[in-house]
Design a protein around this motif. Structure first.
Motif, PDB file in Angstrom:
ATOM      1  N   TYR A 213       0.833  -1.202   0.000  1.00 55.90           N
ATOM      2  CA  TYR A 213       0.000   0.000   0.000  1.00 55.90           C
ATOM      3  C   TYR A 213       0.868   1.252   0.000  1.00 55.90           C
ATOM      4  CZ  TYR A 213      -2.905   3.800   1.602  1.00 55.90           C
ATOM      5  OH  TYR A 213      -3.521   5.016   1.712  1.00 55.90           O
ATOM      6  N   GLU A 216       2.273   1.835  -3.353  1.00 55.60           N
ATOM      7  CA  GLU A 216       1.233   2.318  -4.268  1.00 55.60           C
ATOM      8  C   GLU A 216       0.933   3.792  -4.000  1.00 55.60           C
ATOM      9  OE1 GLU A 216       0.158   0.683  -6.697  1.00 55.60           O
ATOM     10  OE2 GLU A 216      -1.679   1.667  -7.344  1.00 55.60           O
ATOM     11  N   LEU A 217       0.830   4.117  -2.697  1.00 53.98           N
ATOM     12  CA  LEU A 217       0.523   5.500  -2.319  1.00 53.98           C
ATOM     13  C   LEU A 217       1.605   6.450  -2.821  1.00 53.98           C
ATOM     14  CD1 LEU A 217      -1.651   7.039  -0.666  1.00 53.98           C
ATOM     15  CD2 LEU A 217      -0.071   6.960   1.254  1.00 53.98           C
ATOM     16  N   THR A 219       3.677   6.022  -5.337  1.00 53.63           N
ATOM     17  CA  THR A 219       3.616   6.123  -6.794  1.00 53.63           C
ATOM     18  C   THR A 219       2.500   7.057  -7.238  1.00 53.63           C
ATOM     19  OG1 THR A 219       4.310   3.817  -6.897  1.00 53.63           O
ATOM     20  CG2 THR A 219       3.436   4.771  -8.928  1.00 53.63           C
ATOM     21  N   VAL A 220       1.345   6.818  -6.679  1.00 51.74           N
ATOM     22  CA  VAL A 220       0.171   7.537  -7.159  1.00 51.74           C
ATOM     23  C   VAL A 220       0.234   9.026  -6.807  1.00 51.74           C
ATOM     24  CG1 VAL A 220      -1.867   7.671  -5.671  1.00 51.74           C
ATOM     25  CG2 VAL A 220      -1.939   6.275  -7.698  1.00 51.74           C
ATOM     26  N   ILE A 221       0.711   9.329  -5.599  1.00 51.58           N
ATOM     27  CA  ILE A 221       0.788  10.743  -5.222  1.00 51.58           C
ATOM     28  C   ILE A 221       1.878  11.459  -6.023  1.00 51.58           C
ATOM     29  CG2 ILE A 221       1.285  12.377  -3.373  1.00 51.58           C
ATOM     30  CD1 ILE A 221      -0.123  10.631  -1.452  1.00 51.58           C
ATOM     31  N   GLN A 223       2.778  10.764  -8.992  1.00 52.06           N
ATOM     32  CA  GLN A 223       2.205  10.963 -10.319  1.00 52.06           C
ATOM     33  C   GLN A 223       1.250  12.161 -10.311  1.00 52.06           C
ATOM     34  OE1 GLN A 223       2.811   9.908 -13.162  1.00 52.06           O
ATOM     35  NE2 GLN A 223       0.967   9.875 -14.421  1.00 52.06           N
ATOM     36  N   LEU A 224       0.421  12.215  -9.280  1.00 54.78           N
ATOM     37  CA  LEU A 224      -0.549  13.297  -9.157  1.00 54.78           C
ATOM     38  C   LEU A 224       0.156  14.645  -9.081  1.00 54.78           C
ATOM     39  CD1 LEU A 224      -3.579  13.019  -9.051  1.00 54.78           C
ATOM     40  CD2 LEU A 224      -3.465  13.055  -6.579  1.00 54.78           C
ATOM     41  N   VAL A 227       1.502  15.585 -12.520  1.00 52.14           N
ATOM     42  CA  VAL A 227       0.420  16.037 -13.401  1.00 52.14           C
ATOM     43  C   VAL A 227      -0.005  17.452 -13.012  1.00 52.14           C
ATOM     44  CG1 VAL A 227      -1.977  15.639 -14.088  1.00 52.14           C
ATOM     45  CG2 VAL A 227      -0.417  13.722 -13.882  1.00 52.14           C
ATOM     46  N   ARG A 228      -0.169  17.648 -11.695  1.00 53.16           N
ATOM     47  CA  ARG A 228      -0.608  18.955 -11.219  1.00 53.16           C
ATOM     48  C   ARG A 228       0.327  20.044 -11.685  1.00 53.16           C
ATOM     49  NH1 ARG A 228      -0.392  23.357  -8.169  1.00 53.16           N
ATOM     50  NH2 ARG A 228       1.844  23.005  -8.071  1.00 53.16           N
ATOM     51  N   LEU A 291      -0.711  17.078  -0.462  1.00 53.91           N
ATOM     52  CA  LEU A 291      -0.381  15.797  -1.104  1.00 53.91           C
ATOM     53  C   LEU A 291       1.042  15.381  -0.769  1.00 53.91           C
ATOM     54  CD1 LEU A 291      -1.882  16.176  -4.693  1.00 53.91           C
ATOM     55  CD2 LEU A 291      -2.790  14.842  -2.797  1.00 53.91           C
ATOM     56  N   LYS A 401      -5.289   9.808   7.854  1.00 55.15           N
ATOM     57  CA  LYS A 401      -5.092   9.955   6.423  1.00 55.15           C
ATOM     58  C   LYS A 401      -6.438  10.080   5.702  1.00 55.15           C
ATOM     59  CE  LYS A 401      -4.913   6.334   4.368  1.00 55.15           C
ATOM     60  NZ  LYS A 401      -5.631   5.479   3.441  1.00 55.15           N
ATOM     61  N   VAL A 405      -7.075  13.472   3.699  1.00 54.74           N
ATOM     62  CA  VAL A 405      -7.150  13.450   2.239  1.00 54.74           C
ATOM     63  C   VAL A 405      -8.520  13.929   1.791  1.00 54.74           C
ATOM     64  CG1 VAL A 405      -7.176  11.971   0.205  1.00 54.74           C
ATOM     65  CG2 VAL A 405      -5.398  11.685   1.921  1.00 54.74           C
TER      66      VAL A 405
ATOM     67  N   GLN B 254      -4.585  13.565 -17.724  1.00 48.51           N
ATOM     68  CA  GLN B 254      -3.794  12.629 -16.922  1.00 48.51           C
ATOM     69  C   GLN B 254      -4.336  12.469 -15.512  1.00 48.51           C
ATOM     70  OE1 GLN B 254      -1.033  11.073 -18.325  1.00 48.51           O
ATOM     71  NE2 GLN B 254      -1.858  12.055 -20.148  1.00 48.51           N
ATOM     72  N   TYR B 255      -5.135  13.454 -15.093  1.00 46.09           N
ATOM     73  CA  TYR B 255      -5.642  13.423 -13.720  1.00 46.09           C
ATOM     74  C   TYR B 255      -6.523  12.204 -13.443  1.00 46.09           C
ATOM     75  CZ  TYR B 255      -4.456  17.885 -11.438  1.00 46.09           C
ATOM     76  OH  TYR B 255      -3.826  18.912 -10.804  1.00 46.09           O
ATOM     77  N   THR B 258      -5.076   8.775 -12.788  1.00 45.29           N
ATOM     78  CA  THR B 258      -4.286   8.739 -11.548  1.00 45.29           C
ATOM     79  C   THR B 258      -5.184   8.667 -10.330  1.00 45.29           C
ATOM     80  OG1 THR B 258      -2.682  10.152 -12.692  1.00 45.29           O
ATOM     81  CG2 THR B 258      -2.351   9.809 -10.349  1.00 45.29           C
ATOM     82  N   GLN B 261      -6.574   5.235 -10.144  1.00 46.35           N
ATOM     83  CA  GLN B 261      -5.595   4.271  -9.655  1.00 46.35           C
ATOM     84  C   GLN B 261      -5.485   4.351  -8.133  1.00 46.35           C
ATOM     85  OE1 GLN B 261      -1.755   4.703 -11.523  1.00 46.35           O
ATOM     86  NE2 GLN B 261      -0.802   3.254 -10.124  1.00 46.35           N
ATOM     87  N   LEU B 269     -11.413   5.988   1.221  1.00 50.83           N
ATOM     88  CA  LEU B 269     -11.163   7.084   0.291  1.00 50.83           C
ATOM     89  C   LEU B 269     -11.537   6.764  -1.152  1.00 50.83           C
ATOM     90  CD1 LEU B 269      -7.751   8.543   1.493  1.00 50.83           C
ATOM     91  CD2 LEU B 269     -10.001   9.581   1.671  1.00 50.83           C
TER      92      LEU B 269
END
Lengths: 437, 419
Positions: A213, A216-217, A219-221, A223-224, A227-228, A291, A401, A405, B254-255, B258, B261, B269
């Motif tokens: 987890y 994964e968290l 990686t995903v954050i 990525q976010l 992108v942002r 984030l 969390k 979030v 792209q948002y 993500t 995922q 959440l």
């Protein structure tokens, strides 16, 4: 405020979409304060200011660095008409915060220790300076450091730590006090746990899942955040190009009679539109910071898992060691060699040892086995304790969390709403001007 | 057909210099009602026909001719491939034998028509045609977008002509709209050589220079220069905005994956994160629509007026040439001693021609300015409206999300109490 069932620290749900991000930040802090640790019941904590200093560093070279003012004051209600008590304050630099955190990590390996704001600006979109001395960066770091202190101060375990208290109250003697705890010795073991490539025979599924987890968290954050930053960059471009309309309309209005006024005033609105993006994106930085905190929290989570692995590994090693010693004893006692040992081989080759020798060896082994059993018991207890305390904190962390979030997403939605409202306003105004053309 | 002549009596009328002698054409400019009852009244035609908004704006109270350009079809011959467009005309005008016509025309036919209109009325502002080629981006002549853009512009061209008080009475215009075969008509007209002659004279005149341009035309010239600059800049800026918006759209896309995922890794959440993914996707769609609108409405309008600016410059040069012609002959008259009679007549004729040209331009100028103001105003208003709509829709998306999150915490609360 939502109806509260009386449990401390229910989230103040924002009932008003016009709330600014500053107010949202306040709600956030209030939430932590409401958590009501003993420490926070006693004192209010602020990181009030930041200042540039120059001085000689350890290599006797001049350097410029920033210090942050930590203010603490008693958390009593101010009597009517009275002035709040003047706060106690001291200055700390980022490296001291780092030292504090390392101490906490080592001393409480089973706790998901709150992270510090980033050392260097990352995931920046191009307009934002990546310079550590840039005032915007310093300001956001100030906020991040205050957040860190409040997180620690509202933690059921960490808030009781003496060194943390001294960090807030003792400017001079603090460094010595930290070093005196001898936590440095444990740093090595911690490094070992983080980097070691060992395999646990019976992994605890919960911790394995947690590790996945946290990966994964992360990686995903990450990525976010990437992108942002890119989206922010692009949006900036869109808004700013509209500023050209302002310029052209203004020039064009000069050569027109009937259309002139309409064009001119529409041009002003286009300028307003173009300028509005700066505030919008500044506010969005706050979301990025929220984030980022959880990106770094993922690391803290991962290190708890790794520490657990190490603890369990040591437990297993102790058990294995004990088993092998017991085996040896058995063989020695019965005279059979089931397991290959050098001693066994040499005695085979060079003749049996004497009874005396055997008995002394047996005695030594007994001793060793006893110690081993003690060690195993300790290790197992340690492991169980670790699992228990870690899991308690992990549950606490999960709830935190989920709340945080969700709050972050809500405040993002609020920001978007504010941005849309501004857009509607500007373009409605522009439309009116165009109608007058 | 004879070369364009200048009727002796000018007296304030705008003239169609071709064969049409029906004076009613002129009065149609001032009084729109015809008196006799129409089999298809313009208003009922509006309902049947389904006009574009732009046409309704221009038409004011009475529009007696409705033209559409549609149905582009590829035609392949041994020599070439080209597109034929269907041109449908519905009219109550008496100079048309029938009330409805359908013909097929190609781009070259439009070019012919415009050329004839310009020739017959050199100082009137004839609406420009879409360009022959597209310089950047799509160069494909048979690209769908290109064809559609061209079709719309051709549609606008014909409607603009039909709204012009003088040009719409042109015989060439009528032939264009009604003749099944245009080729026989295209063969008539001033020869290539005579047109060459004009061009050479024009160049010579411009080299010689104008003695003095009347004040109002000096002002007009300055305006045309400035306007041309401004409208070109507008065009460029708008193209740039579209480019930036497209890049923004790409990144925005792209948002959603993500957030989705992330939702997959969470329990509590998952719902709000999926909600976020949904929101950004909807905002994406709205952005796409905004971009389309810009490309379909604002860009063509601005581009059209970029071309108009070029037309204006050309018209001003022609007027200058007509004046230069007169001035040079005038000078020759002053210098020469022989053949004064013949030359005097020619000079007088040229003087009239100058006056005609100037008045034509002056008259058409205010019409053009009004038209420009109306067209651009409508395009700007539409753009502003679309932006407002864009932000309103996005606002709704985020408010819905916010609302959904406010009702969630009751579940959380139950979870909290249980722990």
């Amino acid at each position: 405020m939502m109806a509260d069932s009386g449990s401390s620290g229910e989230v103040a749900v924002i009932g008003n979409t016009d709330i600014t991000s500053a107010e949202s930040e306040n709600n956030f802090i209030n939430t932590m304060v409401e958590r009501g640790t003993a420490l926070l019941k006693k004192m209010e904590i602020n990181v009030a200011e930041a200042e540039k200093r120059t001085g000689k560093n350890t290599m006797n070279m001049q350097e410029t660095y920033t210090v942050y003012l930590i203010e603490t004051r008693p958390a009593e209600a101010v009597p009517e008409g009275g002035t709040p008590a003047t706060p106690d304050c001291l200055w700390r630099r980022y490296s001291e915060f780092e030292l504090l955190r390392t101490y906490l990590l080592v001393t409480y390996p089973y706790i998901v220790v709150p992270p510090l704001p980033e050392k260097r600006a990352e995931f920046v979109w191009h307009k934002l300076s990546a310079d550590n001395l840039d005032p915007d960066f310093v300001e956001r770091r100030r906020v991040g450091l205050e957040n860190f202190l409040l997180r620690v101060a509202s933690h059921p375990v960490l808030s009781n730590d003496k060194i943390f208290f001294l960090f807030l109250t003792e400017e001079k003697g603090w460094r010595e006090a930290v070093l005196e705890t001898g936590f440095q010795d444990k740093v090595d073991s911690r490094l070992k746990s983080l980097s070691a490539m060992f395999r646990v025979k019976n992994p605890d599924k919960r911790f394995t899942d947690l590790k996945h987890y946290s990966d994964e968290l992360s990686t995903v954050i990450a990525q976010l955040l990437r992108v942002r930053a890119r989206v922010a960059d692009r949006l900036y471009g869109v808004y700013k190009v509209h500023g050209n309309y302002g310029r052209i309309f203004s020039e064009w209005s000069a050569i027109e009679r009937e259309m002139g006024d309409g064009l001119q005033s529409a041009g002003h609105h286009m300028d307003t539109y173009a300028a509005s993006i700066d505030d919008i994106l500044e506010e969005e930085e706050h979301y990025a910071d929220q984030l980022k905190e959880y990106l770094f929290y993922a690391d803290a989570l991962r290190s708890v898992c790794k520490k657990h692995d190490l603890t369990q590994y040591e437990s297993e090693m102790a058990a294995q060691d004990l088993a092998s010693k017991k085996q040896q004893k058995e063989e020695l006692a019965t005279g059979t060699v089931r397991v290959f040992s050098l001693k066994g081989m040499t005695s085979k080759l060079f003749g049996q040892e004497s009874q005396e020798q055997r008995e002394s060896r047996l005695a030594a082994l007994e001793q060793s086995i006893q110690e081993g059993e003690e060690l195993l018991k300790d290790k197992n207890t340690e492991c169980q304790e670790f699992v228990r305390t870690a899991w308690e904190d992990i549950e606490r962390f999960k709830e935190q969390k989920d709340r945080d979030v969700r709050e972050a997403l809500i405040s993002y939605a609020i920001m978007q709403i504010s941005m849309c409202k501004k857009g509607i306003q500007v373009w409605s105004n522009a439309k009116e001007c165009f109608n007058k053309m | 057909m004879s070369s364009p002549t200048v009727p002796a009596d000018f007296s304030g009328h705008m003239l169609d210099l071709d064969e049409d002698e029906d004076l009613e054409v002129f009065t149609k400019k001032t009084s729109m009602t015809d008196g006799s009852p129409m089999p298809n009244s313009p208003s009922s035609m509006v309902n049947q026909y389904g006009l574009d908004e732009e046409e309704e704006e221009q038409g004011t109270s009475t529009k007696d001719i409705f033209i559409t350009v549609d149905n582009p079809e590829s035609q392949v011959t041994a020599i070439e491939t080209f597109i034929m467009y269907r041109v449908v005309t519905k009219t109550t005008r008496s100079e048309f034998d029938s009330s409805e016509y359908e013909v097929r025309r190609r781009y070259q036919d439009f070019v012919w028509l415009r050329g004839r209109l310009e020739e017959s009325q050199p100082t009137l502002i004839v609406h420009p045609l879409p360009e022959k080629f597209v310089m950047k981006g799509m160069v494909e002549r048979f690209n769908e977008d290109f064809i559609e853009t061209r079709r719309k512009a051709l549609h606008r061209f014909l409607n603009k002509i039909s709204e012009h008080p003088i040009l719409s009475s042109s015989e060439h215009f009528k032939v264009f709209l009604t003749a099944q075969e245009l080729t026989p008509h295209r063969k008539q007209g001033p020869s290539f050589l005579s047109r060459m002659g004009e061009t050479v004279r024009a160049v010579a005149n411009s080299v010689r220079g104008l003695r003095s341009r009347p004040e109002e035309f000096v002002i007009m010239q300055e305006y045309v220069e400035d306007f041309s600059n401004k409208i070109s800049s507008m065009d460029k800026v708008t193209q740039r905005i579209i480019k930036e918006q497209k890049e923004y759209l790409d990144e925005l896309g792209q948002y959603s994956p993500t957030y989705t995922q992330w939702a997959g890794a969470e329990e509590e959440l998952a719902e709000p994160l999926k909600g976020m993914a949904g929101c950004v996707e909807l905002c994406n769609k709205e952005t796409e629509e905004l971009i389309s609108h810009l490309a379909d409405v604002l860009v063509p309008a601005l581009h059209e007026y970029v071309l108009c600016a070029e037309t204006l410059k050309t018209v001003m040069k022609r007027r200058d040439n007509i004046q230069a012609d007169f001035e040079s002959k005038s000078e020759a008259l002053a210098a020469k001693k022989v053949d004064q009679e013949a030359l005097k007549e020619e000079v007088d004729a040229l003087a009239d021609r100058v006056e005609l040209a100037n008045n034509a331009l002056k008259g058409d100028w205010s019409r053009w300015q009004n038209s420009m103001r109306t067209d651009l105003k409508s395009a700007f208003v539409a753009t502003a409206e679309k932006n407002v709509e864009y932000y309103e829709k996005c606002l709704a998306v985020w408010e819905r999300f916010l609302l959904s999150q406010r009702t969630e915490p009751s579940e959380e609360q139950a979870g909290e109490d249980a722990s």
